[in-house]
Scaffold this active site. Structure first.
Site, PDB file in Angstrom:
ATOM      1  N   SER A  70     -10.549   6.668  49.365  1.00 32.46           N
ATOM      2  CA  SER A  70     -11.922   6.838  48.889  1.00 32.46           C
ATOM      3  C   SER A  70     -12.080   8.230  48.285  1.00 32.46           C
ATOM      4  O   SER A  70     -11.584   9.212  48.835  1.00 32.46           O
ATOM      5  CB  SER A  70     -12.882   6.668  50.071  1.00 32.46           C
ATOM      6  OG  SER A  70     -14.194   6.970  49.679  1.00 32.46           O
ATOM      7  N   ALA A  71     -12.807   8.318  47.165  1.00 36.38           N
ATOM      8  CA  ALA A  71     -12.925   9.600  46.463  1.00 36.38           C
ATOM      9  C   ALA A  71     -13.761  10.636  47.208  1.00 36.38           C
ATOM     10  O   ALA A  71     -13.430  11.819  47.229  1.00 36.38           O
ATOM     11  CB  ALA A  71     -13.520   9.363  45.070  1.00 36.38           C
ATOM     12  N   HIS A  72     -14.849  10.176  47.849  1.00 34.55           N
ATOM     13  CA  HIS A  72     -15.801  11.178  48.361  1.00 34.55           C
ATOM     14  C   HIS A  72     -15.310  11.891  49.623  1.00 34.55           C
ATOM     15  O   HIS A  72     -15.954  12.830  50.090  1.00 34.55           O
ATOM     16  CB  HIS A  72     -17.197  10.577  48.560  1.00 34.55           C
ATOM     17  CG  HIS A  72     -17.380   9.726  49.773  1.00 34.55           C
ATOM     18  ND1 HIS A  72     -17.967  10.201  50.921  1.00 34.55           N
ATOM     19  CD2 HIS A  72     -17.081   8.430  50.021  1.00 34.55           C
ATOM     20  CE1 HIS A  72     -18.024   9.220  51.815  1.00 34.55           C
ATOM     21  NE2 HIS A  72     -17.483   8.138  51.289  1.00 34.55           N
ATOM     22  N   ASN A 101     -11.073   8.690  61.765  1.00 37.11           N
ATOM     23  CA  ASN A 101     -12.138   9.537  61.242  1.00 37.11           C
ATOM     24  C   ASN A 101     -12.915  10.279  62.324  1.00 37.11           C
ATOM     25  O   ASN A 101     -13.510  11.307  62.064  1.00 37.11           O
ATOM     26  CB  ASN A 101     -13.105   8.699  60.394  1.00 37.11           C
ATOM     27  CG  ASN A 101     -13.489   7.391  61.053  1.00 37.11           C
ATOM     28  OD1 ASN A 101     -12.631   6.579  61.398  1.00 37.11           O
ATOM     29  ND2 ASN A 101     -14.767   7.190  61.245  1.00 37.11           N
ATOM     30  N   CYS A 130     -21.797   6.735  60.555  1.00 38.95           N
ATOM     31  CA  CYS A 130     -22.244   5.352  60.376  1.00 38.95           C
ATOM     32  C   CYS A 130     -22.896   4.828  61.643  1.00 38.95           C
ATOM     33  O   CYS A 130     -23.672   3.890  61.592  1.00 38.95           O
ATOM     34  CB  CYS A 130     -21.068   4.465  60.032  1.00 38.95           C
ATOM     35  SG  CYS A 130     -19.894   5.236  58.937  1.00 38.95           S
ATOM     36  N   GLY A 164     -14.084   3.176  49.783  1.00 31.33           N
ATOM     37  CA  GLY A 164     -13.113   2.861  50.831  1.00 31.33           C
ATOM     38  C   GLY A 164     -13.450   1.562  51.547  1.00 31.33           C
ATOM     39  O   GLY A 164     -12.559   0.761  51.862  1.00 31.33           O
ATOM     40  N   SER A 165     -14.726   1.315  51.788  1.00 31.03           N
ATOM     41  CA  SER A 165     -15.128   0.096  52.496  1.00 31.03           C
ATOM     42  C   SER A 165     -14.739  -1.138  51.694  1.00 31.03           C
ATOM     43  O   SER A 165     -14.230  -2.118  52.250  1.00 31.03           O
ATOM     44  CB  SER A 165     -16.638   0.084  52.737  1.00 31.03           C
ATOM     45  OG  SER A 165     -17.012   1.178  53.541  1.00 31.03           O
ATOM     46  N   GLN A 174      -8.974   8.892  55.501  1.00 32.94           N
ATOM     47  CA  GLN A 174      -8.986  10.247  56.070  1.00 32.94           C
ATOM     48  C   GLN A 174      -7.648  10.963  55.859  1.00 32.94           C
ATOM     49  O   GLN A 174      -7.581  12.188  55.979  1.00 32.94           O
ATOM     50  CB  GLN A 174      -9.289  10.193  57.569  1.00 32.94           C
ATOM     51  CG  GLN A 174     -10.701   9.736  57.911  1.00 32.94           C
ATOM     52  CD  GLN A 174     -11.766  10.776  57.592  1.00 32.94           C
ATOM     53  OE1 GLN A 174     -11.505  11.975  57.534  1.00 32.94           O
ATOM     54  NE2 GLN A 174     -12.984  10.316  57.389  1.00 32.94           N
ATOM     55  N   THR A 211     -17.656  -3.793  34.536  1.00 29.65           N
ATOM     56  CA  THR A 211     -17.401  -2.595  33.738  1.00 29.65           C
ATOM     57  C   THR A 211     -17.083  -1.434  34.672  1.00 29.65           C
ATOM     58  O   THR A 211     -17.779  -1.207  35.658  1.00 29.65           O
ATOM     59  CB  THR A 211     -18.629  -2.272  32.861  1.00 29.65           C
ATOM     60  OG1 THR A 211     -18.892  -3.409  32.053  1.00 29.65           O
ATOM     61  CG2 THR A 211     -18.381  -1.049  31.994  1.00 29.65           C
TER      62      THR A 211
HETATM   63  C1  PLP Z   1     -15.335   7.047  55.066  1.00 31.47           C
HETATM   64  C2  PLP Z   1     -14.349   6.063  55.554  1.00 31.47           C
HETATM   65  C3  PLP Z   1     -14.324   4.743  55.066  1.00 31.47           C
HETATM   66  C4  PLP Z   1     -15.346   4.223  54.104  1.00 31.47           C
HETATM   67  O1  PLP Z   1     -15.210   4.749  52.828  1.00 31.47           O
HETATM   68  P1  PLP Z   1     -16.472   4.674  51.828  1.00 31.47           P
HETATM   69  O2  PLP Z   1     -15.939   5.161  50.531  1.00 31.47           O
HETATM   70  O3  PLP Z   1     -17.516   5.556  52.417  1.00 31.47           O
HETATM   71  O4  PLP Z   1     -16.882   3.237  51.767  1.00 31.47           O
HETATM   72  C5  PLP Z   1     -13.363   3.895  55.539  1.00 31.47           C
HETATM   73  N1  PLP Z   1     -12.457   4.299  56.439  1.00 31.47           N
HETATM   74  C6  PLP Z   1     -12.432   5.553  56.920  1.00 31.47           C
HETATM   75  C7  PLP Z   1     -11.381   5.946  57.886  1.00 31.47           C
HETATM   76  C8  PLP Z   1     -13.392   6.473  56.497  1.00 31.47           C
HETATM   77  O5  PLP Z   1     -13.374   7.705  57.007  1.00 31.47           O
END
Ligand code: PLP
Length: 394
Positions: free
Chosen positions: A200-202, A152, A326, A72-73, A180, A238
């Site tokens: 973001s996947a996680h 978040n 963070c 996501g970053s 989020q 890759t």
């Molecule tokens: C977690 C988060 C990110 C960052 O995503 P990552 O995959 O951890 O780099 C960015 N924006 C929001 C709102 C998030 O909650």
């Protein structure tokens, strides 16, 4: 084993078993480089194509509008810097809010050093920007509006469609950090007038280190990772095949049963919010009461430190957060809580508990049974609270 309850789904989520199973072959037998022409390579390439379709479907975009990233970053950085550098001859003004994730805020601050001008919109006490402020901030120089879909820390959801309409009217690009929101709010980039969107996947039961940027067709974006021709020449390197496959599966699962998921999580959230309000005095819910992520609970507990609360909860096996993961490790209260107008000393007493797919009613009962005792004990050590007790009613 001792009891462990995870209530920090906004920080990250476990990879679901189905997601893990989908990923596994791409580490071992289907390990080919997707750029290779033989069958090993084709397997990888097909798997990425499938994942791209799954992510596109989850946000209502076209398949070729999805670009995979390292999270996501990276997607936030790419969208903002990419639009800024590609449009700097048109103008150098960007509008954002002061409650964005650091991936957006720090990127904007960096661009200020590069000669761009950034307006950081303030939010109201619930964490929403005022549409009037947005309209007033727009100038002839404005090239990008970047406002997060859902916060978040406090869970507040913005009026994304309205923001998108305003951007469209003024021919300004609109980017939203929807990390989020995915899997918690219905997202349709066309209905909501979104030009660029980060996910973001996680955060949706997929693996860490993989994300995606949606870029509306026809939008020019600077690239930053030069090399091979991957991601249609926009991001070299890759591909993280297994990660991308996992993201595709996770995005599909997160959106196909969205309503069911949301109503289940919301019920647990409301039980926790109501329970805290009923059992503990001198508390206040942070964020919006209704325009709120289904799994977000964020409270201020007066007279105590969020950090002490977290440590005490950890001792009984409950994992939460005192703001954003963070920023923990720093003693300053979170920029989001400050932006909501909370006084410094009150913002320090914040606790975020975020609920997800594996949370049970028993987990919530356990927290509601133990949290009041912990809060009582910590308050007994507070000189400020002593004053309150002596003075009778506050
Ligand atoms: C977690 C988060 C990110 C960052 O995503 P990552 O995959 O951890 O780099 C960015 N924006 C929001 C709102 C998030 O909650």
């Amino acid at each position: 084993m001792n009891k462990r309850i995870y209530l920090d789904y906004a920080a990250t989520t476990p990879v679901k078993e189905e997601v893990f199973q989908a990923m596994k072959p791409y580490f071992t037998e289907a390990f080919g480089n997707p750029s290779s022409v033989y069958s090993y390579g084709r397997e990888g390439k097909q798997a990425i194509d499938t994942a791209r379709k799954q992510v596109a479907k989850a946000i209502g975009s076209k398949t070729d509008e999805i670009f995979f990233t390292g999270g996501g970053s990276e997607a936030d950085n790419w969208a903002i810097k990419g639009i800024a550098y590609a449009n700097k001859n048109k103008g150098k003004h960007i509008i954002t809010s002061n409650i964005e994730h650091h991936a957006v805020l720090h990127t904007c601050e960096y661009l200020e050093k590069e000669g761009f001008k950034v307006t950081y919109l303030e939010v109201d006490e619930y964490g929403q920007i005022r549409i009037e402020d947005l309209k007033k901030a727009i100038t002839d120089e404005t090239i990008l509006i970047t406002i997060m879909f859902a916060n978040n820390e406090v869970g507040t959801i913005q009026h994304i469609k309205e923001i998108g309409e305003i951007a469209r009217e003024h021919k300004i690009y609109f980017h939203t950090d929807a990390v989020q929101a995915l899997g918690n709010v219905k997202i349709d980039v066309n209905e909501l007038n979104i030009d660029l969107l980060s996910v973001s996947a996680h955060k949706v039961y997929g693996p860490k280190g993989v994300g995606a940027l949606y870029v509306r067709k026809g939008i020019k974006l600077f690239s930053f990772i030069h090399g091979g021709a991957q991601e249609r020449r926009r991001r070299a390197g890759t591909e993280n095949v297994a990660g991308i496959v996992g993201f595709g599966k996770a995005a599909e699962m997160a959106t196909e049963n969205l309503e069911e998921h949301v109503s289940k999580i919301k019920k647990l959230r409301d039980k926790l919010i109501d329970g805290i309000n009923e059992r503990i005095k001198y508390v206040r819910l942070n964020g919006h009461p209704t325009d709120r992520l289904p799994g977000n609970v964020n409270f201020v507990f007066e007279f105590i430190e969020g950090e002490s609360l977290l440590l005490s909860l950890d001792l009984i096996g409950v994992a939460g957060s005192s703001g954003s993961a963070c920023t923990s490790g720093s003693l300053d209260p979170s920029h989001v809580l400050m932006a909501l107008g909370l006084p410094h000393e009150i913002a320090h007493g914040s606790l975020r508990l975020t609920i997800g797919d594996f949370t049970t009613e028993e987990d919530i009962d356990y927290v509601l049974e133990n949290l009041p005792k912990i809060v009582d004990r910590l308050r007994m050590m507070s000189p400020l609270y002593e004053e309150v007790l002596k003075g009778g009613q506050k």
